[in-house]
Design an enzyme around this catalytic site. Structure first.
Site, short mmCIF file in Angstrom:
data_model
loop_
_atom_site.label_atom_id
_atom_site.label_comp_id
_atom_site.label_asym_id
_atom_site.label_seq_id
_atom_site.Cartn_x
_atom_site.Cartn_y
_atom_site.Cartn_z
CG ASP A 15 -2.02 -1.04 1.21
OD1 ASP A 15 -2.18 -1.59 0.08
OD2 ASP A 15 -2.72 -1.02 2.07
N GLY A 43 -6.63 -9.81 0.91
CA GLY A 43 -6.32 -11.15 1.60
C GLY A 43 -5.26 -11.13 2.59
CB ALA A 44 -1.78 -9.64 2.61
CB THR A 218 -20.40 -3.67 5.71
OG1 THR A 218 -19.95 -3.24 4.54
CG2 THR A 218 -19.81 -4.94 6.25
N GLY A 220 -21.34 0.97 7.10
CA GLY A 220 -20.27 2.25 7.72
C GLY A 220 -20.64 2.54 9.13
CB THR A 246 -6.82 2.06 4.49
OG1 THR A 246 -6.86 3.44 4.10
CG2 THR A 246 -5.96 1.03 3.59
CG ASP A 250 -9.57 -5.72 3.82
OD1 ASP A 250 -10.36 -6.02 3.19
OD2 ASP A 250 -8.61 -5.01 3.33
N GLY A 285 -3.34 3.25 8.59
CA GLY A 285 -2.70 2.23 7.84
C GLY A 285 -3.56 0.99 7.92
#
Length: 299
Positions: A15, A43-44, A218, A220, A246, A250, A285
């Protein structure tokens, strides 16, 4: 019986993040903050989020044989993710170009790189990894045909979770495997097309009619809506002051998938995932923002 609580099959990106006062319009240039480099990719991100919470987690992905790939592998291992399924080479590591405005909202452009080289053959060769996992979670930053091969490789008793992001039309077989299908408003509208409806309840009902066993929408700051054959329920958001969104989705998906695998109801798992996402948006992050189980318990 299962070696892993969660296997994430998906993308791994570097990123590249710049803060901006406002995002530029067409043909416009704006100045931003110093460039920040973070490990990311849907995915990570999911794998790190689950492992931080205490889930036994593995990642099946592809990165380049480059500095960005090494950054991603280091981040996974530091979080406790099993990286035996991460393949190296074939293309440069994927990169996400991210702008973040003062409200914490972001805009993202992804160059898939090695993510686009994760193939159905790679899934077939990782059959032992899939059968060792209680829950398998995927997204669409890898080829759709690869995600469809994941579904074909699942054996009975393994739960499949899909966040169709970035969204595209999905086959009936893929939709039928989802338990749940996790979408935001934009993703719901793309999957449903012109007949999306006007409310989250209508989106959820229309999505269930396409075949998923359960659906999570979802919303927010408004929380989430969960739906399955037993009905629908609203899950309230946890009020926080967002700094950077960000990776928050996930972390929500990872937490939800893990808690469902542990036997929680859809509504209870979503409520827990909402607390995880709430902590994540209060920090800068993606992976660096993901909380531990102890931090979530304090919310």
């Amino acid at each position: 019986m299962f070696e892993y609580d969660l296997l994430v099959v998906g993308s791994a990106n570097a990123d590249l993040v710049v803060g901006v006062e406002r995002r530029p319009g067409a043909g416009e240039t704006v100045l931003g903050s110093d460039l920040a480099l973070h490990p990311g990719g849907k995915g990570a991100n999911q794998a790190v989020a689950a492992a931080r919470l205490g889930a036994r987690t593995a990642l099946l992905a592809r990165v380049g044989d480059d500095a960005h790939g090494r950054l991603l592998l280091d981040s996974q291992r530091a979080a406790g993710v099993d990286t035996a399924g991460v393949l190296v080479g074939g293309a440069p590591t994927g990169v996400a170009l991210i702008t973040v405005d003062p409200s914490g909202d972001n805009s993202i452009v992804v160059s898939p790189g090695a993510n686009g080289r994760l193939t159905p053959d790679d899934i077939r060769e990782a059959a032992a990894l899939l059968t060792a996992s209680k829950v398998v979670s995927t997204q669409l930053e890898i080829p759709l045909e690869t995600v469809e091969e994941v579904v074909r490789a699942l054996r009975p008793g393994i739960r499949f979770v899909l966040n169709p992001s970035p969204p595209q039309p999905l086959s009936a077989d893929l939709l039928a495997a989802c338990d749940p299908l996790i979408v935001n408003e934009h993703e719901a509208r793309v999957v449903l097309g012109a007949d999306a409806g006007a409310t989250p309840e209508e989106w959820a009902a229309a999505l269930l009619a396409l075949g998923p066993r359960s659906v999570v929408v979802t919303l927010g700051e408004e929380g989430a809506l969960v739906a399955d054959a037993s009905g629908t329920a609203r899950v309230p958001a946890v009020p926080v002051e967002a700094v950077d969104t960000t990776g928050a989705g996930d972390s929500f998906t990872a937490a939800l998938a893990w808690r469902l695998g542990a036997g929680e109801s859809l509504a209870d798992a979503a409520a827990y995932a909402a607390r995880v996402g709430a902590v994540a948006v209060t920090r800068q992050g993606a992976q660096a923002s993901f909380p531990t189980a102890e931090e979530v318990a304090a919310v």
